[in-house]
Design an enzyme around this catalytic site. Structure first.
Site, PDB file in Angstrom:
ATOM      1  N   GLU A  49       1.266  -0.970  -0.047  1.00 30.62           N
ATOM      2  CA  GLU A  49      -0.262  -0.225   0.340  1.00 30.62           C
ATOM      3  C   GLU A  49       0.686   1.229  -0.151  1.00 30.62           C
ATOM      4  O   GLU A  49       0.711   2.232  -0.675  1.00 30.62           O
ATOM      5  CB  GLU A  49      -1.174   0.203   1.527  1.00 30.62           C
ATOM      6  CG  GLU A  49      -2.046  -0.920   1.076  1.00 30.62           C
ATOM      7  CD  GLU A  49      -3.014  -1.098  -0.425  1.00 30.62           C
ATOM      8  OE1 GLU A  49      -2.907   0.331  -0.660  1.00 30.62           O
ATOM      9  OE2 GLU A  49      -3.578  -1.669  -0.725  1.00 30.62           O
ATOM     10  N   TYR A 132      -7.095   6.210   4.148  1.00 35.27           N
ATOM     11  CA  TYR A 132      -6.843   5.444   3.455  1.00 35.27           C
ATOM     12  C   TYR A 132      -6.034   3.477   3.558  1.00 35.27           C
ATOM     13  O   TYR A 132      -7.011   2.568   3.431  1.00 35.27           O
ATOM     14  CB  TYR A 132      -6.519   5.276   2.250  1.00 35.27           C
ATOM     15  CG  TYR A 132      -6.010   4.438   0.623  1.00 35.27           C
ATOM     16  CD1 TYR A 132      -7.677   3.846   0.352  1.00 35.27           C
ATOM     17  CD2 TYR A 132      -4.837   3.480   0.834  1.00 35.27           C
ATOM     18  CE1 TYR A 132      -7.342   2.390  -0.767  1.00 35.27           C
ATOM     19  CE2 TYR A 132      -5.279   1.944  -0.546  1.00 35.27           C
ATOM     20  CZ  TYR A 132      -5.945   1.876  -1.186  1.00 35.27           C
ATOM     21  OH  TYR A 132      -6.512   0.903  -2.102  1.00 35.27           O
ATOM     22  N   ASP A 150      -9.954   5.982  -2.359  1.00 37.76           N
ATOM     23  CA  ASP A 150      -9.155   6.766  -2.721  1.00 37.76           C
ATOM     24  C   ASP A 150      -9.016   7.590  -4.691  1.00 37.76           C
ATOM     25  O   ASP A 150     -10.369   7.492  -5.021  1.00 37.76           O
ATOM     26  CB  ASP A 150      -7.293   6.004  -3.005  1.00 37.76           C
ATOM     27  CG  ASP A 150      -7.651   4.325  -4.500  1.00 37.76           C
ATOM     28  OD1 ASP A 150      -8.995   4.229  -4.850  1.00 37.76           O
ATOM     29  OD2 ASP A 150      -6.658   4.177  -5.177  1.00 37.76           O
TER      30      ASP A 150
END
Length: 347
Positions: A49, A132, A150
């Site tokens: 991520e 996120y 996102d």
């Protein structure tokens, strides 16, 4: 600006139908063979991520694989030398992500015995983990309910409901989060979250979206109104400026002098050619260009003696450059130099 509430959105598609549609599509057409999907390991999820922030999947894959070879666990990363970490990250850019990743590993090792926590409150305390990433860790590592927002999700929601919200305006983010939370299911969260991202990345693309392949086509407001290209709304930003930069090259048979950059600003704490504010006395050698998020660098490289500096400096032999964290354009420049010819330049 007229706000679109979850109740308004429900008139287009219910939360249950939305989730089921996304899950079914992802199972048949989504991306299911990415390297970080194979084990659903929280450490793998965190690494992927942070690497995927502002970087495309195809670019990240080889970096992710090399990273796990060098730092396979939270503990290995927490105990690693910072220069090894930066050297492994070199080329991905936005180097603060690498520091955040190591700081996160150190936090997990120190406070959670090397095991990533699942609770939102604890995840929010980990360096580099924003809203996120909290949702991504919960969904992908633990298959737990968690909203994610996102660029892909904003674009998908913006078109689906013809939202008036501006995707690159932070004050509008709360509206996207409100809708994302409303549509987040309580089951199949791993596949649902991946489906949202896959739809945005492979179907509901920024340009030339393939609406004919979209499972939400029949309820998409932008498609029905023939205005897909008008969404999501975006605030036009001013063109980024170009700034000159002057870099000093002090090179001989023993290597090149590198200087560690400050912890703030561009290329924080990386080793680079020493930079001066104005063109130095010396001979111009070459130029390079590099684009940052907020300006373009027009780099000028000078063969010159170095001005005094209180920053750390080291003379590095060519064969040792691979072990040093260098900015990508500086590494490329040094790799392309004919060192023998440059060493013969007389000042």
């Amino acid at each position: 600006m007229q706000r679109v509430t979850p109740q308004d959105a429900n008139a287009v598609i219910s939360a249950d139908d939305f989730a089921q549609t996304v899950v079914n599509w992802q199972r048949q057409h989504g991306r299911n063979d990415l390297p970080w999907q194979q084990h659903n390991d929280p450490y793998h999820v965190l690494v992927s991520e942070l690497m995927l922030q502002q970087t495309q999947v195809k670019t990240v894959i080889p970096y992710f694989q090399r990273w796990l070879e060098q730092f396979p666990t939270f503990t290995a990363l927490a105990n690693a030398d910072e220069q090894e970490v930066m050297a492994c990250w070199q080329g991905l850019g936005y180097y603060r992500r690498a520091r955040n990743l190591q700081a996160a590993a150190q936090k997990v090792v120190a406070d959670y015995q090397g095991t990533m926590p699942q609770a939102m409150e604890e995840l929010r305390e980990i360096p580099g983990v924003g809203p996120y990433t909290v949702g991504a860790i919960r969904a992908f590592a633990f298959d737990a309910p968690a909203a994610i927002v996102d660029g892909n999700v904003k674009r998908l929601l913006g078109r689906l409901f013809t939202l008036p919200y501006v995707v690159n305006k932070s004050t509008h983010d709360k509206y996207f989060w409100e809708l994302s939370e409303h549509y987040t299911p309580t089951v199949n969260n791993r596949r649902f979250a991946q489906g949202l991202l896959d739809l945005g990345a492979t179907v509901c693309k920024p340009r030339q979206p393939t609406c004919e392949l979209c499972p939400l086509q029949k309820v998409c407001c932008a498609y029905q109104q023939d205005c897909v290209e008008d969404y999501p709304k975006r605030e036009v930003k001013a063109r980024i400026p170009t700034r000159p930069g002057h870099f000093c090259l002090d090179i001989n048979g023993q290597g090149v002098v590198l200087e560690q950059r400050p912890a703030d600003g561009i290329w924080p704490s990386l080793w680079s050619l020493p930079e001066c504010k104005e063109a130095p006395q010396g001979k111009p050698l070459t130029r390079f260009k590099h684009t940052f998020s907020h300006y373009k660098l027009d780099g000028h490289v000078w063969v010159t003696s170095l001005p005094p500096s209180d920053r750390p400096r080291r003379r590095i032999e060519p064969e040792h450059l691979a072990n040093i964290g260098l900015p990508a354009p500086i590494r490329k420049l040094l790799e392309q130099l004919n060192w023998d010819e440059v060493c013969q330049i007389q000042l």
